[in-house]
Motif scaffolding. Structure first.
Motif, PDB file in Angstrom:
ATOM      1  N   MET A 378      95.096  36.075  67.563  1.00 39.87           N
ATOM      2  CA  MET A 378      94.972  34.654  67.659  1.00 39.87           C
ATOM      3  C   MET A 378      94.101  33.899  66.863  1.00 39.87           C
ATOM      4  N   ILE A 379      92.889  34.432  66.733  1.00 41.92           N
ATOM      5  CA  ILE A 379      91.713  34.116  65.864  1.00 41.92           C
ATOM      6  C   ILE A 379      92.010  34.054  64.586  1.00 41.92           C
ATOM      7  N   ALA A 380      92.764  34.973  63.992  1.00 38.66           N
ATOM      8  CA  ALA A 380      93.131  34.996  62.565  1.00 38.66           C
ATOM      9  C   ALA A 380      93.930  33.748  61.944  1.00 38.66           C
ATOM     10  N   GLN A 381      94.677  33.217  63.005  1.00 39.50           N
ATOM     11  CA  GLN A 381      95.620  32.159  62.578  1.00 39.50           C
ATOM     12  C   GLN A 381      94.952  30.841  62.870  1.00 39.50           C
ATOM     13  N   HIS A 382      93.946  30.874  63.655  1.00 33.64           N
ATOM     14  CA  HIS A 382      93.454  29.666  64.076  1.00 33.64           C
ATOM     15  C   HIS A 382      92.070  29.346  63.527  1.00 33.64           C
ATOM     16  N   ARG A 383      91.269  30.302  62.954  1.00 28.67           N
ATOM     17  CA  ARG A 383      89.823  30.305  62.772  1.00 28.67           C
ATOM     18  C   ARG A 383      89.705  30.812  61.234  1.00 28.67           C
ATOM     19  N   TRP A 384      90.516  31.773  60.870  1.00 29.56           N
ATOM     20  CA  TRP A 384      90.317  32.458  59.667  1.00 29.56           C
ATOM     21  C   TRP A 384      91.556  31.894  58.491  1.00 29.56           C
ATOM     22  N   GLY A 385      92.444  31.072  59.009  1.00 29.92           N
ATOM     23  CA  GLY A 385      93.357  30.268  58.242  1.00 29.92           C
ATOM     24  C   GLY A 385      94.367  31.386  57.913  1.00 29.92           C
ATOM     25  N   TRP A 386      94.661  32.339  58.497  1.00 28.81           N
ATOM     26  CA  TRP A 386      95.868  33.307  57.997  1.00 28.81           C
ATOM     27  C   TRP A 386      97.161  32.764  58.268  1.00 28.81           C
ATOM     28  N   SER A 387      98.081  32.881  57.629  1.00 23.46           N
ATOM     29  CA  SER A 387      99.372  32.762  57.965  1.00 23.46           C
ATOM     30  C   SER A 387      99.884  33.326  59.184  1.00 23.46           C
ATOM     31  N   ALA A 388     100.961  33.029  59.690  1.00 22.86           N
ATOM     32  CA  ALA A 388     101.509  33.717  60.857  1.00 22.86           C
ATOM     33  C   ALA A 388     102.027  35.323  60.485  1.00 22.86           C
ATOM     34  N   ALA A 389     102.654  35.000  59.235  1.00 25.97           N
ATOM     35  CA  ALA A 389     103.112  36.415  58.841  1.00 25.97           C
ATOM     36  C   ALA A 389     102.222  37.449  58.539  1.00 25.97           C
ATOM     37  N   ARG A 390     100.978  36.964  57.941  1.00 30.11           N
ATOM     38  CA  ARG A 390      99.924  37.968  57.610  1.00 30.11           C
ATOM     39  C   ARG A 390      99.325  38.309  58.780  1.00 30.11           C
ATOM     40  N   ALA A 391      98.994  37.436  59.573  1.00 30.86           N
ATOM     41  CA  ALA A 391      98.338  37.885  61.121  1.00 30.86           C
ATOM     42  C   ALA A 391      99.487  38.891  61.795  1.00 30.86           C
ATOM     43  N   ASN A 392     100.676  38.615  61.894  1.00 35.42           N
ATOM     44  CA  ASN A 392     101.730  39.554  62.628  1.00 35.42           C
ATOM     45  C   ASN A 392     101.536  40.975  62.046  1.00 35.42           C
ATOM     46  N   ALA A 393     101.630  40.731  60.633  1.00 36.35           N
ATOM     47  CA  ALA A 393     101.799  42.333  59.773  1.00 36.35           C
ATOM     48  C   ALA A 393     100.407  43.045  60.050  1.00 36.35           C
ATOM     49  N   VAL A 394      99.163  42.382  59.950  1.00 35.41           N
ATOM     50  CA  VAL A 394      98.202  43.018  60.179  1.00 35.41           C
ATOM     51  C   VAL A 394      97.723  43.552  61.682  1.00 35.41           C
ATOM     52  N   PHE A 395      97.681  42.579  62.617  1.00 34.04           N
ATOM     53  CA  PHE A 395      97.565  42.925  63.868  1.00 34.04           C
ATOM     54  C   PHE A 395      98.779  43.446  64.714  1.00 34.04           C
ATOM     55  N   GLY A 396     100.007  43.176  64.131  1.00 34.71           N
ATOM     56  CA  GLY A 396     101.082  43.895  64.613  1.00 34.71           C
ATOM     57  C   GLY A 396     100.958  45.565  64.411  1.00 34.71           C
ATOM     58  N   LEU A 397     100.556  45.774  63.329  1.00 30.92           N
ATOM     59  CA  LEU A 397     100.091  47.259  62.892  1.00 30.92           C
ATOM     60  C   LEU A 397      99.080  47.928  63.791  1.00 30.92           C
ATOM     61  N   PHE A 398      98.236  46.929  64.059  1.00 29.68           N
ATOM     62  CA  PHE A 398      97.037  47.561  65.071  1.00 29.68           C
ATOM     63  C   PHE A 398      97.592  47.697  66.627  1.00 29.68           C
ATOM     64  N   MET A 399      98.360  46.706  66.895  1.00 34.31           N
ATOM     65  CA  MET A 399      98.903  46.562  68.190  1.00 34.31           C
ATOM     66  C   MET A 399      99.744  47.761  68.423  1.00 34.31           C
ATOM     67  N   LEU A 400     100.602  48.229  67.537  1.00 36.35           N
ATOM     68  CA  LEU A 400     101.402  49.254  67.570  1.00 36.35           C
ATOM     69  C   LEU A 400     100.708  50.630  67.752  1.00 36.35           C
ATOM     70  N   ILE A 401      99.691  50.758  67.078  1.00 38.87           N
ATOM     71  CA  ILE A 401      98.912  52.081  67.106  1.00 38.87           C
ATOM     72  C   ILE A 401      98.076  52.042  68.444  1.00 38.87           C
ATOM     73  N   ASP A 402      97.634  50.790  68.841  1.00 37.81           N
ATOM     74  CA  ASP A 402      97.049  50.947  70.071  1.00 37.81           C
ATOM     75  C   ASP A 402      98.056  51.169  71.290  1.00 37.81           C
ATOM     76  N   LEU A 403      99.305  50.594  71.195  1.00 36.77           N
ATOM     77  CA  LEU A 403     100.318  50.826  72.169  1.00 36.77           C
ATOM     78  C   LEU A 403     100.659  52.377  72.173  1.00 36.77           C
ATOM     79  N   ALA A 404     100.790  53.097  71.078  1.00 28.38           N
ATOM     80  CA  ALA A 404     100.890  54.323  70.965  1.00 28.38           C
ATOM     81  C   ALA A 404      99.950  55.290  71.641  1.00 28.38           C
ATOM     82  N   PHE A 405      98.757  54.852  71.362  1.00 28.18           N
ATOM     83  CA  PHE A 405      97.551  55.521  72.147  1.00 28.18           C
ATOM     84  C   PHE A 405      97.778  55.284  73.556  1.00 28.18           C
TER      85      PHE A 405
END
Length: 617
Positions: A378-405
């Motif tokens: 959430m913060i990446a999009q609203h404070r860092w100025g990331w695009s939705a695609a960039r935030a989804n790609a980066v933190f989506g990857l981390f979320m997949l790893i977290d969920l696998a663990f």
């Protein structure tokens, strides 16, 4: 910068720095059914290396540390940061609060397990040194832990001076021990290639999924990087990780792998078998010191998150002692200290070995990491100025790893993982019940309260008898008349010549300057409205606030001529709409056992007048 980086070694990296004591050993425990083959050892080492690289280095050190709340970190500070996006009462704010409370609750579960598994794993090294101590491992561990909790009241200032140098020696020593084994068997360096980790999943998918729970143990101190950012700042934490901590950890894990490749029997306790015979006792002493430091870090973190929760309105007031006059971050919360000690000792006595405790470890901090990932997305999009695609790609990857663990850690629920989940559920219930109960209580009081402006206007029409001195009424609302004043008028039929209505509000930032947060509004008939905004790490010291008021507005206060009127509400559980009856009973119990408001706000006891009222919720 060097001093701060050294300090970060001692406080921030104690937890993750002691993971080599048990993480690699757990991966090859009989429960996981992993045969001792070169491919499997390389696969596990590859998973460990890339877990440290992706989750700790990239996610936490490079990205999450950017999500600071005016320099402060921690799951509640992050929650407060996210809440700024949403207005009160909106669904987004409710979701943010729920996620934040879940993360905070799981942090408490981690605070219980970390001291138990860390110290127990270090003392188990006695069994490697000599079998004489095999029957004494649990009693010795319990004794050390009791001593650790007993000395908390003296503060960490004195002991803390040694934290950094001890951990500097620790990371250097474990790195050298690992490097010595790598030199004898450099083929383990092939594990840096992610192919070996991926190949393990293709060849043995079920075993690899189970193994992820053991691999996650190398990450369990990752949240501390963010939680302790306010003590040291982002840069020293990054320097310490890149310059010493990660190299030391990687060398040690790879050294354990090299040792097991050559001597499969070393899987019983590969960490201590790394050391030559002459170094075993010094290493054991150093490991014990390191695990005590790791335990101290999460215990101090539990104190900090408790005080934040109190000020944000999620826990009742508790007695908080400041152990260092020059550093308000060094605190001691007696109730939390003894509660943690009881549960830590119960864990040690119940599970008895670090290998058994490893099954319970991980799932709590895993859930907190998932919450952190969601908030940072959430913060990446609203404070860092990331695009939705960039935030989804980066933190989506981390979320997949977290969920696998998480899927792997969930397999350990029957073997002890239920404990942190149960502990976290109890803590969450307490946090949510207190917040909801305070909301219902405030609503009930406001329904029967008088409008402040109307009351002040009525004083000129129906003037009461005025007496000398100043009366300060603490009130949660700046728009209604405090119940304590109405009771005073009803029973004593007098009003002081100067009346201050003092309302305090905790903001979602760590600190608020008095020049900004202190607002004095003069009203008619010698009445003033003093509104104070505090950060969630500021101390609510009434005497200090009155001095600031005198400095800013020239309103003088003579303490011996000032009376503080407080309202004490007795909660009566009822069948009114609001909460389930059992939660109302729980809220009533928490309210009765909360710290006195006069103690919490540091009001001199001989200047306090308390007036009680009963409220049904």
């Amino acid at each position: 910068m060097a001093a701060l980086s050294l300090g970060a070694l001692g406080v921030v990296y104690g937890d993750i720095g002691t993971s080599p004591l048990y993480a690699f050993q757990t991966a090859f425990s009989p429960d996981h059914g992993v045969p001792y083959s070169a491919d499997n050892i390389l696969g596990v080492l590859s998973l460990i290396f890339w877990a440290l690289t992706l989750i700790v280095l990239v996610k936490y050190v490079l990205l999450v540390l950017r999500a600071d709340n005016d320099g402060e970190g921690g799951i509640l500070a992050l929650m407060a940061l996210v809440m700024r996006r949403y207005a009160k009462g909106t669904r987004g704010r409710t979701v943010a609060i729920t996620l934040g409370l879940i993360g905070a609750s799981m942090f408490y579960g981690d605070s219980v397990i970390t001291p138990a598994i860390s110290v127990l794993s270090a003392i188990e090294g006695l069994g490697v040194a000599t079998p004489v101590f095999n029957d004494w491992i649990v009693p010795i561990t319990a004794g050390i832990l009791v001593g650790l909790f007993v000395v908390q009241k003296h503060g960490t200032a004195v002991v803390g001076r040694f934290f950094g140098p001890v951990m500097l020696l620790w990371f250097t020593a474990i790195g050298v021990l690992g490097l010595a084994q790598i030199v004898h068997n450099p083929t383990v360096l092939l594990a840096i290639n992610p192919y070996y980790g991926a190949e393990l999943f293709v060849r043995e998918p079920t075993v690899a999924l189970i193994l992820l729970g053991a691999v996650f143990l190398v990450l369990t101190g990752g949240e501390a990087l963010y939680a302790d950012m306010g003590h040291f700042g982002r840069k020293p934490i990054q320097i310490a990780w890149i310059g010493l901590v990660m190299p030391g950890l990687v060398l040690n894990y790879f050294g354990q792998g090299a040792l097991v490749l050559a001597h499969p029997e070393a899987t019983k306790n590969p960490f201590f078998y790394l050391a030559p015979q002459w170094a075993l006792w010094p290493l054991l002493a150093l490991a014990t010191a390191a695990t005590i430091i790791a335990s101290q870090a999460v215990i101090s973190g539990a104190y900090s998150i408790t005080t934040q929760a109190i000020k944000l309105g999620y826990l009742p007031r508790m007695r908080v002692l400041f152990t260092n006059e020059s550093n308000q971050g060094q605190i001691y919360v007696p109730f939390i200290n003894w509660l943690l000690m009881i549960f830590v000792l119960l864990l040690v006595l119940s599970f008895k070995t670090a290998e058994n405790l490893a099954a319970a470890y991980g799932i709590a901090v895993n859930i907190t990491m998932i919450v952190t990932t969601a908030f940072c997305w959430m913060i990446a999009q609203h404070r860092w100025g990331w695009s939705a695609a960039r935030a989804n790609a980066v933190f989506g990857l981390f979320m997949l790893i977290d969920l696998a663990f998480l899927s792997s850690n969930a397999l350990k629920v029957d073997h002890g993982g239920w404990f942190p989940l149960l502990f976290g559920a109890v803590v969450y219930t307490l946090l949510a019940t207190w917040k909801r109960g305070r909301t219902l209580l405030r609503r009930q009081l406001e329904e029967h309260a008088l409008n402040l402006q109307d009351f002040v206007s009525s004083l000129s029409t129906y003037p009461p008898t005025r007496v000398e001195g100043t009366a300060i009424y603490l009130t949660p609302s700046a728009t209604t008349v405090p119940h304590a004043l109405l009771h005073n008028l009803k029973h004593n039929k007098v009003l002081h010549e100067r009346v201050i209505f003092l309302s305090a509000q905790t903001m979602d930032v760590p600190h608020v300057s008095p020049d900004v947060g202190l607002k004095l509004t003069p009203m008619e008939e010698g009445i003033y409205l003093l509104h104070v905004e505090l950060g969630f790490q500021d101390e609510p010291d009434i005497q200090r606030l009155l001095k600031e008021c005198e400095r800013l507005y020239g309103l003088e206060f003579q303490l011996m001529e000032t009376s503080f009127f407080l309202a004490r509400q007795t909660i009566i559980p009822s069948k009114l709409p609001g909460m389930a009856l059992w939660r109302e009973v729980l809220f009533s119990w928490m309210s009765r056992n909360a710290q006195e408001a006069s103690d919490y706000f540091r009001i001199p006891p001989n200047r306090v007048v308390e007036l009680g009222t009963q409220v049904e919720i």
